[in-house]
Design a protein around this motif. Structure first.
Motif, PDB file in Angstrom:
ATOM      1  N   PRO A  51       1.470  -1.302  -0.039  1.00 32.37           N
ATOM      2  CA  PRO A  51      -0.326  -0.045  -0.416  1.00 32.37           C
ATOM      3  C   PRO A  51       0.700   1.412   0.109  1.00 32.37           C
ATOM      4  O   PRO A  51       1.081   1.990   0.933  1.00 32.37           O
ATOM      5  N   GLY A  52       2.009   1.530  -0.764  1.00 29.76           N
ATOM      6  CA  GLY A  52       2.645   2.495  -0.679  1.00 29.76           C
ATOM      7  C   GLY A  52       2.637   3.669  -1.711  1.00 29.76           C
ATOM      8  O   GLY A  52       2.886   4.226  -1.923  1.00 29.76           O
ATOM      9  N   CYS A  53       1.338   3.645  -2.533  1.00 26.94           N
ATOM     10  CA  CYS A  53       0.568   4.802  -3.601  1.00 26.94           C
ATOM     11  C   CYS A  53      -0.157   5.640  -2.786  1.00 26.94           C
ATOM     12  O   CYS A  53      -0.945   4.370  -2.298  1.00 26.94           O
ATOM     13  N   PRO A  54       0.408   6.781  -2.309  1.00 25.56           N
ATOM     14  CA  PRO A  54      -0.733   7.921  -0.943  1.00 25.56           C
ATOM     15  C   PRO A  54      -1.910   7.656  -1.876  1.00 25.56           C
ATOM     16  O   PRO A  54      -2.860   7.998  -1.988  1.00 25.56           O
ATOM     17  N   SER A 158      -5.473  13.555   3.629  1.00 23.01           N
ATOM     18  CA  SER A 158      -5.702  11.976   3.417  1.00 23.01           C
ATOM     19  C   SER A 158      -3.893  11.579   3.549  1.00 23.01           C
ATOM     20  O   SER A 158      -4.000  11.260   3.403  1.00 23.01           O
ATOM     21  N   ILE A 159      -3.624  12.430   5.069  1.00 17.20           N
ATOM     22  CA  ILE A 159      -1.899  11.925   4.382  1.00 17.20           C
ATOM     23  C   ILE A 159      -2.045  10.692   6.293  1.00 17.20           C
ATOM     24  O   ILE A 159      -2.103  10.231   6.791  1.00 17.20           O
ATOM     25  N   LYS A 160      -0.984   9.903   5.334  1.00 13.48           N
ATOM     26  CA  LYS A 160      -1.584   8.596   5.645  1.00 13.48           C
ATOM     27  C   LYS A 160      -0.230   7.784   6.598  1.00 13.48           C
ATOM     28  O   LYS A 160       1.276   8.846   6.611  1.00 13.48           O
ATOM     29  N   ALA A 161      -0.093   7.518   7.821  1.00 10.57           N
ATOM     30  CA  ALA A 161       1.268   6.373   7.750  1.00 10.57           C
ATOM     31  C   ALA A 161       0.850   5.200   8.029  1.00 10.57           C
ATOM     32  O   ALA A 161       0.671   4.594   8.296  1.00 10.57           O
ATOM     33  N   LEU A 162       2.678   4.628   7.486  1.00 10.42           N
ATOM     34  CA  LEU A 162       2.170   3.306   6.899  1.00 10.42           C
ATOM     35  C   LEU A 162       2.635   2.348   7.805  1.00 10.42           C
ATOM     36  O   LEU A 162       1.871   1.864   7.575  1.00 10.42           O
ATOM     37  N   LEU A 163       3.214   2.601   8.794  1.00  8.88           N
ATOM     38  CA  LEU A 163       3.633   1.244   9.808  1.00  8.88           C
ATOM     39  C   LEU A 163       1.439   0.894   9.875  1.00  8.88           C
ATOM     40  O   LEU A 163       1.767  -1.015  10.251  1.00  8.88           O
ATOM     41  N   PRO A 164       0.650   0.819  10.955  1.00 15.15           N
ATOM     42  CA  PRO A 164      -0.332   0.597  10.940  1.00 15.15           C
ATOM     43  C   PRO A 164      -1.316   0.091   9.403  1.00 15.15           C
ATOM     44  O   PRO A 164      -2.154  -0.931   9.527  1.00 15.15           O
ATOM     45  N   ALA A 165      -0.711   0.950   8.459  1.00 14.96           N
ATOM     46  CA  ALA A 165      -1.056  -0.313   7.680  1.00 14.96           C
ATOM     47  C   ALA A 165      -0.527  -2.107   6.687  1.00 14.96           C
ATOM     48  O   ALA A 165      -0.811  -2.565   6.935  1.00 14.96           O
ATOM     49  N   LEU A 166       0.548  -1.079   7.700  1.00  6.87           N
ATOM     50  CA  LEU A 166       1.779  -2.866   7.492  1.00  6.87           C
ATOM     51  C   LEU A 166       0.877  -4.199   8.348  1.00  6.87           C
ATOM     52  O   LEU A 166       0.860  -5.004   8.352  1.00  6.87           O
ATOM     53  N   ASP A 167       0.335  -3.300   9.407  1.00  2.00           N
ATOM     54  CA  ASP A 167       0.022  -4.163  10.919  1.00  2.00           C
ATOM     55  C   ASP A 167      -0.739  -4.646  10.055  1.00  2.00           C
ATOM     56  O   ASP A 167      -1.271  -5.955  10.335  1.00  2.00           O
ATOM     57  N   TRP A 168      -1.633  -4.365   9.412  1.00  4.87           N
ATOM     58  CA  TRP A 168      -3.051  -4.572   8.975  1.00  4.87           C
ATOM     59  C   TRP A 168      -3.465  -5.547   7.902  1.00  4.87           C
ATOM     60  O   TRP A 168      -4.012  -6.851   8.354  1.00  4.87           O
ATOM     61  N   ILE A 169      -2.276  -5.482   7.295  1.00  4.56           N
ATOM     62  CA  ILE A 169      -1.952  -6.293   6.674  1.00  4.56           C
ATOM     63  C   ILE A 169      -0.958  -7.256   7.244  1.00  4.56           C
ATOM     64  O   ILE A 169      -1.348  -9.210   6.331  1.00  4.56           O
ATOM     65  N   PHE A 170      -0.531  -7.575   7.930  1.00  5.17           N
ATOM     66  CA  PHE A 170       0.561  -8.923   7.849  1.00  5.17           C
ATOM     67  C   PHE A 170      -0.279  -9.224   8.624  1.00  5.17           C
ATOM     68  O   PHE A 170      -0.062 -11.237   9.429  1.00  5.17           O
ATOM     69  N   ASP A 171      -1.065  -9.115   9.655  1.00  4.22           N
ATOM     70  CA  ASP A 171      -1.882  -9.264  10.283  1.00  4.22           C
ATOM     71  C   ASP A 171      -2.943 -10.175  10.404  1.00  4.22           C
ATOM     72  O   ASP A 171      -3.203 -11.764  10.610  1.00  4.22           O
ATOM     73  N   LYS A 172      -3.464 -10.334   8.707  1.00  4.17           N
ATOM     74  CA  LYS A 172      -4.723 -11.062   8.332  1.00  4.17           C
ATOM     75  C   LYS A 172      -3.479 -11.177   7.241  1.00  4.17           C
ATOM     76  O   LYS A 172      -4.571 -12.580   6.963  1.00  4.17           O
ATOM     77  N   ASP A 173      -2.824 -11.671   6.658  1.00  2.00           N
ATOM     78  CA  ASP A 173      -1.527 -12.395   5.172  1.00  2.00           C
ATOM     79  C   ASP A 173      -0.449 -12.584   6.322  1.00  2.00           C
ATOM     80  O   ASP A 173       0.746 -12.509   5.791  1.00  2.00           O
ATOM     81  N   ARG A 174      -0.506 -14.077   6.482  1.00  2.00           N
ATOM     82  CA  ARG A 174       0.826 -14.560   7.013  1.00  2.00           C
ATOM     83  C   ARG A 174       1.537 -15.686   6.193  1.00  2.00           C
ATOM     84  O   ARG A 174       2.737 -15.972   6.319  1.00  2.00           O
ATOM     85  N   SER A 175       0.788 -15.893   5.178  1.00  2.00           N
ATOM     86  CA  SER A 175       1.993 -15.853   4.456  1.00  2.00           C
ATOM     87  C   SER A 175       2.574 -14.717   3.344  1.00  2.00           C
ATOM     88  O   SER A 175       3.325 -15.153   2.760  1.00  2.00           O
ATOM     89  N   ILE A 176       3.335 -13.948   3.749  1.00  2.00           N
ATOM     90  CA  ILE A 176       4.052 -12.386   3.436  1.00  2.00           C
ATOM     91  C   ILE A 176       5.013 -12.894   4.042  1.00  2.00           C
ATOM     92  O   ILE A 176       5.246 -12.916   5.197  1.00  2.00           O
ATOM     93  N   GLY A 177       6.280 -12.922   3.844  1.00  2.00           N
ATOM     94  CA  GLY A 177       7.494 -13.905   4.030  1.00  2.00           C
ATOM     95  C   GLY A 177       8.568 -12.890   3.771  1.00  2.00           C
ATOM     96  O   GLY A 177       9.872 -12.974   5.263  1.00  2.00           O
ATOM     97  N   GLY A 178       8.305 -11.675   3.291  1.00  2.00           N
ATOM     98  CA  GLY A 178       9.426 -10.603   3.827  1.00  2.00           C
ATOM     99  C   GLY A 178       9.170  -9.136   3.125  1.00  2.00           C
ATOM    100  O   GLY A 178       8.309  -9.521   2.408  1.00  2.00           O
TER     101      GLY A 178
END
Ligand code: SF4
Length: 354
Positions: A51-54, A158-178
């Motif tokens: 989700p890095g494209c603002p 609508s300025i975003k903080a990246l880390l909470p979105a990464l938390d959200w994604i990796f919490d839900k998808d444990r198949s991403i390995g890096g």
């Protein structure tokens, strides 16, 4: 010291269990294509975009609100060009302008200060979209507006903080390995900011620049960490990214902004994931929660899945047919940093051969 050749050989010959690596920066996505890195990946190693494209993560309701403001008499909506063709649920800003709405393109946020001073009878609304990298400039703009006592500027934040979105994604998808850590956001927040995330989600992270050498080294590092089952943050871009980040920028941001829940396209509301002005500057906000995501995306559009790495652009039935850079159906095709646009621009060349 590992050479580029050794990194590329290790990537080509990766023979471990299936490994999915996410990059979250549009410039990384572009560089991966440009250098032809996808062409050398073995079948058990895949790259997905995050989700890095603002522009892509800005909810459609935000565009709707901007269009509505631009249509009201006495208002001018000021925006960077990359938001102009992003579809809302109805018209885009470019369509609204053709329909008589007052929309002006900024080349720098400071442009609006001059316009507001020259046209005091007009109310100027500024779209403020981005990640941590854009916050210092908006902090300086708020400072300037206060100092010059300008009363006819408001912001759609609508300025975003990246880390909470990464938390959200990796919490839900444990198949991403890096994860390949972004260069620009990391320069502001610092490499240490990722450490709790990597420990909690058990994912290795390598912060990289944009050259072939950087990206190959990041993939080599993530493959190695995956084999060893380590979940460390490795900063491979130390000439730009420090452990503590840009302290001066951090102080500036903290003086003007605080984190609150924010709406992401495809992800919904994420706690503490948006930057909004502190109470002192709250009067400069145009409001709008943009939370009405119950309205559907354009029929068939997979942007919501592409933003979180659950689909690649060619998985979308509209990719390259109904949806092209000249006639985009979703934000991922409009933005220079959007995965669909990058895939579409590069699919013919497939990048260089390594
Ligand atoms: Fe949306 Fe177009 Fe991408 Fe499909 S190809 S996901 S319609 S932006």
């Amino acid at each position: 010291m590992i050479t580029l050749e050794q990194c590329l050989t290790a990537i080509k010959n990766y023979d471990g269990p299936p490994l999915k690596i996410m990059e979250v920066c549009g410039t990384h996505t572009h560089s991966i294509f440009q250098y032809g890195i996808r062409n050398i990946l073995p079948g058990n190693l895949s790259l997905i975009s995050g989700p890095g494209c603002p522009v892509c993560v800005t909810p459609a309701g935000y565009i709707d609100y901007a269009v509505q403001i631009a249509h009201d008499a006495g208002n001018t909506l000021c925006t960077f060009g990359d938001l102009m063709r992003v579809p809302g649920h109805g018209a885009s800003l470019v369509e609204a302008r053709a329909d008589g709405a007052s929309v002006r393109i900024m080349y720098a946020p400071m442009d609006v200060v001059r316009w507001a001073q020259d046209e005091p009878e007009q109310m100027f609304y500024v779209t403020a979209v981005g990640f941590e990298t854009t916050l210092p400039i908006y902090a300086l703009l708020l400072h300037d507006i206060e100092e010059k006592k300008i009363a006819n500027i408001r912001f759609l934040f609508s300025i975003k903080a990246l880390l909470p979105a990464l938390d959200w994604i990796f919490d839900k998808d444990r198949s991403i390995g890096g994860l390949i850590g972004p260069g620009h956001v990391s320069a502001i927040i610092g490499s240490a900011a990722y450490e709790p995330f990597c420990r909690r989600c058990r994912v290795p992270l390598a912060i990289a620049g944009f050259s072939l050498e950087h990206l190959a080294a990041a993939l080599y590092d993530l493959i190695s960490q995956s084999r060893r089952q380590t979940f460390a943050v490795h900063n491979l871009y130390p000439n730009v990214v420090s452990r503590e980040g840009n302290i001066q920028a951090g102080r500036l941001i903290a003086g003007y902004f605080e984190k609150k829940p924010s709406v992401w396209r495809g992800l919904g509301v994420i706690d503490a994931s948006g930057y909004f002005p502190t109470a002192r500057y709250a009067g400069l906000s145009a409001g709008g929660s943009f939370a009405d995501e119950s309205l559907p995306e354009p029929p068939g559009c997979l942007c919501g899945s592409i933003i979180v790495g659950r689909a690649d652009p060619p998985d979308c039935p509209l990719f390259g047919t109904a949806c092209t850079p000249l006639s985009p159906c979703g934000p991922c095709m409009v933005s220079q940093e959007g995965a669909c646009g990058i895939w579409h621009r590069n699919q013919k060349t497939k990048g260089n051969d390594l």
